[in-house]
Design a protein around this motif. Structure first.
Motif, PDB file in Angstrom:
ATOM      1  N   ILE A   1      51.248 -27.756  44.026  1.00 19.23           N
ATOM      2  CA  ILE A   1      52.131 -26.637  44.377  1.00 19.23           C
ATOM      3  C   ILE A   1      53.573 -27.133  44.511  1.00 19.23           C
ATOM      4  O   ILE A   1      54.514 -26.522  43.994  1.00 19.23           O
TER       5      ILE A   1
ATOM      6  N   GLU B   1      53.177 -18.631  41.104  1.00 20.41           N
ATOM      7  CA  GLU B   1      53.245 -18.291  42.535  1.00 20.41           C
ATOM      8  C   GLU B   1      51.940 -17.612  42.977  1.00 20.41           C
ATOM      9  O   GLU B   1      51.418 -17.900  44.059  1.00 20.41           O
TER      10      GLU B   1
ATOM     11  N   GLU C   1      56.975 -25.910  42.566  1.00 16.80           N
ATOM     12  CA  GLU C   1      58.171 -25.385  43.249  1.00 16.80           C
ATOM     13  C   GLU C   1      59.432 -26.129  42.787  1.00 16.80           C
ATOM     14  O   GLU C   1      60.485 -25.514  42.595  1.00 16.80           O
TER      15      GLU C   1
ATOM     16  N   HIS D   1      49.319 -20.118  43.474  1.00 16.97           N
ATOM     17  CA  HIS D   1      49.466 -20.803  44.770  1.00 16.97           C
ATOM     18  C   HIS D   1      48.752 -19.990  45.853  1.00 16.97           C
ATOM     19  O   HIS D   1      48.039 -20.538  46.694  1.00 16.97           O
TER      20      HIS D   1
ATOM     21  N   GLU E   1      52.732 -16.471  49.482  1.00 15.86           N
ATOM     22  CA  GLU E   1      52.589 -16.722  48.035  1.00 15.86           C
ATOM     23  C   GLU E   1      51.913 -15.532  47.339  1.00 15.86           C
ATOM     24  O   GLU E   1      52.256 -15.193  46.210  1.00 15.86           O
TER      25      GLU E   1
HETATM   26 FE   LIG Z   1      54.823 -20.977  45.562  1.00 17.39          FE
END
Ligand SMILES: [Fe+2]
Ligand SMILES: [Fe+2]
Length: 280
Positions: A161, A80, A165, A83, A48
């Motif tokens: 998360i 991202e 996604e 994350h 990530e």
């Molecule tokens: Fe991610």
């Protein structure tokens, strides 16, 4: 402002922030001795955290598309990277002896040569298919971790998360539809990208991430293919009952835009196949 086709807002506010995760309330003893969790979370934090590199390559591919560029810059890349930061903080809180930065630097050195713009698909529609596969894969992974997490703060984190996604998948699919109209790839071209990307999902990046976590934890030892197989076997055990197979297979089939009855027939066959691939 909502998109007229999908009604999705092009750039909405971030739905959660790392500051809302109560790291101080982590129940350490639930995970501190769980080696496989340590490896999985550390490896995920590495992959990530390299998202600025993927974003840079993708922005180059999508130059002159103002909507896609704005979403990639303002939403996708920051999410991202968040994350990566949140998973790093979780790992450093539960396993404070782990030198995250040193292991991450090793991963970057190994992985950067494998992440070149030339490796993107030749057209935007096909690259969007490839991104859908990645986001379907990460949605499935974090969905699984949410199901089996033994620690409540981790459950909250991976739920956030996972939701991000799924949101990423929806946007990439939305951009896929846009370029499908313009570039008109055949169903076979789309199927080829799906098949190729599924074949390599989590292979190179996961292998190199685990290798660098292992190297720091076990000085002087070499990460062997057998070590990697051991992790794959353990992941398969976890996935056997709790992997969100149906959601993931549906996400993967969507870019093929099969007629309803074909989709209906293909789903049980692919579910059976997916179970054997994920948890042999
Ligand atoms: Fe991610
Ligand atoms: Fe994502």
């Amino acid at each position: 402002m909502p998109d007229p086709d999908t009604n999705l807002p092009i750039v909405a506010p971030h739905p959660w922030s790392i500051d809302q995760i109560p790291f101080e309330r982590i129940v350490h003893e639930r995970l501190a001795d769980e080696d496989v969790w340590f490896y999985v979370l550390a490896a995920a934090s590495f992959v990530e955290s390299l998202s600025d590199l993927y974003a840079h390559n993708l922005l180059g591919h999508m130059e002159d598309d103002a909507d896609a560029g704005q979403w990639l810059r303002e939403r996708w890349e920051p999410e991202e990277l968040q994350h990566g930061r949140a998973l790093r903080r979780y790992v450093e809180t539960v396993w404070p002896a782990f030198d995250w930065q040193t292991a991450f630097d090793g991963f970057c050195a190994d992985y950067r040569p494998h992440c070149k713009p030339e490796l993107l698909e030749p057209t935007r529609a096909l690259e969007m298919v490839a991104r859908c596969v990645v986001e379907a894969g990460t949605s499935g992974l974090y969905g699984l971790l949410q199901q089996i997490s033994p620690e409540p703060v981790l459950t909250t984190l991976v739920r956030h998360i996972r939701n991000d996604e799924v949101g990423h998948y929806k946007y990439f699919y939305h951009f896929f539809l846009r370029y499908l109209e313009i570039e008109r790839p055949s169903r076979w071209q789309v199927a080829r990208v799906l098949q190729q990307r599924l074949g390599v999902i989590g292979q190179e990046d996961a292998y190199l991430a685990l290798k660098n976590v292992f190297a720091l934890r076990n000085p002087g030892q070499t990460f062997s293919p057998q070590d990697f197989q051991r992790f794959q076997h353990q992941a398969g055990q976890w996935a056997r009952a709790d992997y969100p197979y149906e959601m993931t297979v549906k996400m993967l089939l969507k870019p093929l835009r099969l007629p309803g009855f074909v989709n209906h027939m293909a789903l049980p066959l692919l579910l059976h196949h997916a179970r054997r691939v994920v948890a042999p």
